[in-house]
Design an enzyme around this catalytic site. Structure first.
Site, mmCIF file in Angstrom:
data_model
loop_
_atom_site.group_PDB
_atom_site.id
_atom_site.type_symbol
_atom_site.label_atom_id
_atom_site.label_comp_id
_atom_site.label_asym_id
_atom_site.label_seq_id
_atom_site.Cartn_x
_atom_site.Cartn_y
_atom_site.Cartn_z
ATOM 1 N N ASP A 33 0.837 -1.204 0.000
ATOM 2 C CA ASP A 33 0.000 0.000 0.000
ATOM 3 C C ASP A 33 0.873 1.255 0.000
ATOM 4 O O ASP A 33 1.970 1.252 0.555
ATOM 5 C CB ASP A 33 -0.913 -0.026 1.239
ATOM 6 C CG ASP A 33 -2.082 0.942 1.109
ATOM 7 O OD1 ASP A 33 -2.297 1.483 0.005
ATOM 8 O OD2 ASP A 33 -2.775 1.159 2.119
ATOM 9 N N GLY A 34 0.375 2.295 -0.620
ATOM 10 C CA GLY A 34 1.053 3.592 -0.558
ATOM 11 C C GLY A 34 1.713 4.021 -1.855
ATOM 12 O O GLY A 34 2.430 5.026 -1.878
ATOM 13 N N ARG B 21 0.390 7.537 -2.936
ATOM 14 C CA ARG B 21 0.915 8.632 -2.088
ATOM 15 C C ARG B 21 2.398 8.865 -2.364
ATOM 16 O O ARG B 21 2.872 9.999 -2.395
ATOM 17 C CB ARG B 21 0.701 8.295 -0.602
ATOM 18 C CG ARG B 21 -0.680 8.670 -0.116
ATOM 19 C CD ARG B 21 -1.024 7.993 1.181
ATOM 20 N NE ARG B 21 -1.378 6.599 0.970
ATOM 21 C CZ ARG B 21 -1.483 5.698 1.954
ATOM 22 N NH1 ARG B 21 -1.231 6.051 3.197
ATOM 23 N NH2 ARG B 21 -1.824 4.460 1.686
ATOM 24 N N TRP B 22 3.131 7.781 -2.609
ATOM 25 C CA TRP B 22 4.573 7.899 -2.902
ATOM 26 C C TRP B 22 4.764 8.748 -4.161
ATOM 27 O O TRP B 22 5.625 9.624 -4.200
ATOM 28 C CB TRP B 22 5.149 6.486 -3.111
ATOM 29 C CG TRP B 22 6.633 6.425 -3.233
ATOM 30 C CD1 TRP B 22 7.535 6.225 -2.223
ATOM 31 C CD2 TRP B 22 7.408 6.538 -4.434
ATOM 32 N NE1 TRP B 22 8.811 6.216 -2.718
ATOM 33 C CE2 TRP B 22 8.767 6.406 -4.079
ATOM 34 C CE3 TRP B 22 7.088 6.737 -5.778
ATOM 35 C CZ2 TRP B 22 9.800 6.462 -5.002
ATOM 36 C CZ3 TRP B 22 8.113 6.800 -6.706
ATOM 37 C CH2 TRP B 22 9.456 6.659 -6.332
ATOM 38 N N HIS C 256 3.180 2.801 -8.857
ATOM 39 C CA HIS C 256 3.017 1.370 -9.140
ATOM 40 C C HIS C 256 4.260 0.830 -9.855
ATOM 41 O O HIS C 256 4.728 -0.266 -9.557
ATOM 42 C CB HIS C 256 1.776 1.120 -10.004
ATOM 43 C CG HIS C 256 0.482 1.552 -9.355
ATOM 44 N ND1 HIS C 256 0.222 1.325 -8.025
ATOM 45 C CD2 HIS C 256 -0.621 2.178 -9.853
ATOM 46 C CE1 HIS C 256 -0.995 1.797 -7.735
ATOM 47 N NE2 HIS C 256 -1.508 2.326 -8.828
ATOM 48 N N SER D 173 -7.196 -6.096 -5.429
ATOM 49 C CA SER D 173 -8.355 -6.682 -4.737
ATOM 50 C C SER D 173 -9.579 -6.643 -5.659
ATOM 51 O O SER D 173 -9.594 -5.914 -6.660
ATOM 52 C CB SER D 173 -8.646 -5.893 -3.463
ATOM 53 O OG SER D 173 -9.128 -4.602 -3.788
ATOM 54 N N LEU E 88 11.309 -21.050 -3.441
ATOM 55 C CA LEU E 88 10.312 -20.115 -2.881
ATOM 56 C C LEU E 88 9.062 -20.195 -3.741
ATOM 57 O O LEU E 88 9.156 -20.282 -4.969
ATOM 58 C CB LEU E 88 10.876 -18.684 -2.931
ATOM 59 C CG LEU E 88 9.904 -17.542 -2.604
ATOM 60 C CD1 LEU E 88 9.618 -17.489 -1.099
ATOM 61 C CD2 LEU E 88 10.469 -16.187 -3.052
ATOM 62 N N ARG F 55 -5.463 -1.983 8.718
ATOM 63 C CA ARG F 55 -6.654 -2.809 8.455
ATOM 64 C C ARG F 55 -6.277 -3.898 7.458
ATOM 65 O O ARG F 55 -5.267 -3.802 6.760
ATOM 66 C CB ARG F 55 -7.804 -1.957 7.931
ATOM 67 C CG ARG F 55 -7.442 -1.077 6.750
ATOM 68 C CD ARG F 55 -8.639 -0.268 6.216
ATOM 69 N NE ARG F 55 -8.197 0.579 5.122
ATOM 70 C CZ ARG F 55 -7.850 1.858 5.253
ATOM 71 N NH1 ARG F 55 -7.920 2.449 6.434
ATOM 72 N NH2 ARG F 55 -7.440 2.552 4.215
ATOM 73 N N LEU F 56 -7.169 -4.918 7.365
ATOM 74 C CA LEU F 56 -6.888 -6.054 6.474
ATOM 75 C C LEU F 56 -7.502 -5.869 5.090
ATOM 76 O O LEU F 56 -7.145 -6.584 4.153
ATOM 77 C CB LEU F 56 -7.393 -7.361 7.090
ATOM 78 C CG LEU F 56 -6.505 -7.942 8.190
ATOM 79 C CD1 LEU F 56 -7.128 -9.204 8.758
ATOM 80 C CD2 LEU F 56 -5.096 -8.245 7.685
HETATM 81 C C1 FPP Z 1 -1.578 0.020 -3.518
HETATM 82 O O1 FPP Z 1 -1.171 1.351 -3.538
HETATM 83 C C2 FPP Z 1 -0.978 -0.773 -4.607
HETATM 84 C C3 FPP Z 1 -1.657 -1.430 -5.585
HETATM 85 C C4 FPP Z 1 -3.120 -1.481 -5.656
HETATM 86 C C5 FPP Z 1 -0.990 -2.122 -6.708
HETATM 87 C C6 FPP Z 1 0.283 -2.806 -6.366
HETATM 88 C C7 FPP Z 1 0.835 -3.462 -7.579
HETATM 89 C C8 FPP Z 1 2.148 -3.468 -7.911
HETATM 90 C C9 FPP Z 1 3.205 -2.838 -7.098
HETATM 91 C C10 FPP Z 1 2.575 -4.211 -9.130
HETATM 92 C C11 FPP Z 1 2.959 -5.588 -8.734
HETATM 93 C C12 FPP Z 1 3.342 -6.400 -9.875
HETATM 94 C C13 FPP Z 1 3.432 -7.736 -9.804
HETATM 95 C C14 FPP Z 1 3.794 -8.534 -10.985
HETATM 96 C C15 FPP Z 1 3.129 -8.424 -8.580
HETATM 97 P P1 FPP Z 1 -2.291 2.484 -3.650
HETATM 98 O O2 FPP Z 1 -2.482 2.790 -5.094
HETATM 99 O O3 FPP Z 1 -3.498 2.038 -2.930
HETATM 100 O O4 FPP Z 1 -1.595 3.678 -2.920
HETATM 101 P P2 FPP Z 1 -2.325 4.842 -2.098
HETATM 102 O O5 FPP Z 1 -2.973 4.168 -0.916
HETATM 103 O O6 FPP Z 1 -1.191 5.731 -1.707
HETATM 104 O O7 FPP Z 1 -3.308 5.480 -3.024
#
Ligand code: FPP
Length: 242
Positions: free
Chosen positions: A18-19, A22-23, A35, A63, A129, A195-196
């Site tokens: 998560d994040g 924001r990053w 992402h 999700s 793994l 939270r989950l």
């Molecule tokens: C949550 O941050 C992140 C996601 C919903 C996507 C995560 C996916 C990747 C990092 C790509 C992974 C790739 C593979 C192949 C596994 P957010 O967008 O909810 O951030 P925020 O809470 O700051 O808005």
């Protein structure tokens, strides 16, 4: 920390990434930039898991609720998955990583499903793994699909009703999308949220939970090893008295 100095290494570590948004925002960039950077953290956690001797690493990548994000972001995320899987497949295989995707795959596009199948088939016999990507997944979806499977089993074979009525907790595990995978010992969520979010609701019943402020694109090897160290100091009692 290395394998030798650890008192207890979790078998299964799961991450709620998560994040990213924001990053990116902190840097004045579009959310998708976060992402893209997040893929680097996935790579770092895979490497750190192998170093630490973790056997299962699972990641909540998308999700069921994430389908409600703006169409452009969903499209970019799906494209990112396709690219990341295609790019990383050789390295994962070379390093003995078995790759799996769990979730409602009917909702994923044809291109993504193809690359998932190719990656899963190619790495199926690897044992160092197991990397599990939860895609289009939610805990409630999983429990519901398990219940539906049980009903379908009784409809097609009424004699199986007795087995289902006699079933214990372990019996139900077999109907879940995670059948055969040990429950997570440790669930880590980044970005300060506690939270989950409809993640492994059944499987996480006794997981240790760790919430860290670090945003996902900054969660690299050092942070992962710190999380393992945190876990090694936990006293797990599973409701019993020690
Ligand atoms: C949550 O941050 C992140 C996601 C919903 C996507 C995560 C996916 C990747 C990092 C790509 C992974 C790739 C593979 C192949 C596994 P957010 O967008 O909810 O951030 P925020 O809470 O700051 O808005």
């Amino acid at each position: 920390m290395t394998k030798d100095t650890m008192t207890s290494v979790p078998v299964h570590v799961s991450m709620i990434m998560d994040g990213n948004g924001r990053w990116a925002k902190e840097r004045g960039k579009e959310r998708v930039y976060g992402h893209f950077e997040g893929v680097g953290s996935v790579r770092a956690c895979v490497e750190a898991s192998v170093e630490a001797g973790v056997k299962y690493l699972s990641l909540y990548a998308f999700s069921e609720e994430n389908w409600n994000r703006p169409e452009a972001e969903v499209k970019t995320l799906m494209g990112l998955m396709v690219k990341a899987m295609a790019d990383e497949m050789d390295d994962l295989d070379r390093n003995g990583v078995r790759f799996m995707v769990i979730g409602n795959r009917e909702r994923l596009g044809e291109e993504l499903n193809k690359v998932i199948d190719a990656c899963m088939e190619r790495t199926a016999s690897n044992t160092t793994l197991t990397l599990i990507i939860f895609l289009s997944y939610s805990g409630k979806w999983d429990i519901l699909q398990a219940a539906k499977k049980m009903v379908a089993s009784v409809l097609s074979d009424p004699d199986s009703a007795d087995d289902i009525l006699d079933m214990d907790i372990n019996g139900f595990d077999k109907y879940l999308a995670t059948a055969g995978i040990p429950d997570p010992d440790l669930i880590v969520r980044t970005s300060g949220e506690c939270r989950l979010s409809n993640y492994l609701l059944w499987q996480g019943a006794y997981s240790e939970l760790l919430f860290v402020d670090t945003l996902w694109p900054d969660f690299r090897k050092e942070e992962f090893h710190k999380a393992i160290e945190y876990y090694s100091k936990r006293d797990r009692r599973y409701g019993k008295v020690k």
